[in-house]
Design an enzyme around this catalytic site. Sequence first.
Site, PDB file in Angstrom:
ATOM      1  N   CYS A  57       0.833  -1.323   0.039  1.00 55.51           N
ATOM      2  CA  CYS A  57       0.046  -0.137  -0.063  1.00 55.51           C
ATOM      3  C   CYS A  57       0.816   1.228   0.199  1.00 55.51           C
ATOM      4  O   CYS A  57       0.510   2.254  -0.759  1.00 55.51           O
ATOM      5  CB  CYS A  57      -0.994  -0.099   1.080  1.00 55.51           C
ATOM      6  N   HIS A  82      -2.618   0.754   7.218  1.00 54.12           N
ATOM      7  CA  HIS A  82      -2.843   0.673   5.618  1.00 54.12           C
ATOM      8  C   HIS A  82      -3.072   1.967   5.252  1.00 54.12           C
ATOM      9  O   HIS A  82      -3.674   3.035   5.989  1.00 54.12           O
ATOM     10  CB  HIS A  82      -4.158  -0.281   5.395  1.00 54.12           C
ATOM     11  N   HIS A 105      -6.192   1.783  -3.232  1.00 51.67           N
ATOM     12  CA  HIS A 105      -5.140   1.043  -2.103  1.00 51.67           C
ATOM     13  C   HIS A 105      -4.749  -0.189  -2.826  1.00 51.67           C
ATOM     14  O   HIS A 105      -5.394  -0.783  -3.895  1.00 51.67           O
ATOM     15  CB  HIS A 105      -5.733   1.118  -0.926  1.00 51.67           C
TER      16      HIS A 105
END
Length: 173
Positions: free
Chosen positions: A79, A130, A142
């Site tokens: 990510c 994340h 993402h």
Amino acid sequence: MHLSTLFPAMVLCATTVIAGHACAFNLPSSFTSLENHSQTTHVSAPQQDNIKSKILAEYSQWKGTRYHWGGSSHRGIDCSALMQAIMHGSMNMNLPRTTGQQIHNGYHISQDELKPGDLVFFKTSKSTRHVGVYVGNNEFIHASKIKGVTVSSLANNYWQAHYETARRITDNA
């Protein structure tokens, strides 16, 4: 207080617009204690309208790329590396490598203030974070561990339950 007033003889972090492209320069590593004071890249109103389309153009080059922790290529990407690639490719902006470093860029905004180009952060476990980039309509890009590089909805119960914060790294107000 702006850092340039504290250190007028030093250039700690510069932002500029060159030939219509936003450019950001990172702080020297000797100033890591000033991380929370990182600058935003200012984007003019006409450019702001193009932020979403530029990000989506970058996304189209990465869509479906499998997730690979520590990866930073089309063979596999995580990510934070995806955010580096998208922000560099769309706005010539350099981001640090990890979510733990990226979360200190720009400035905090609330979820109801999100605009395309804002980074959204999630706390997915006690020790894991994340990151994605908001593109409007309650959606963000993402690198999903299951789907690879994809677009997801912030309205999804999982993402709402794990939402941590958002950071504006461009001046797209």
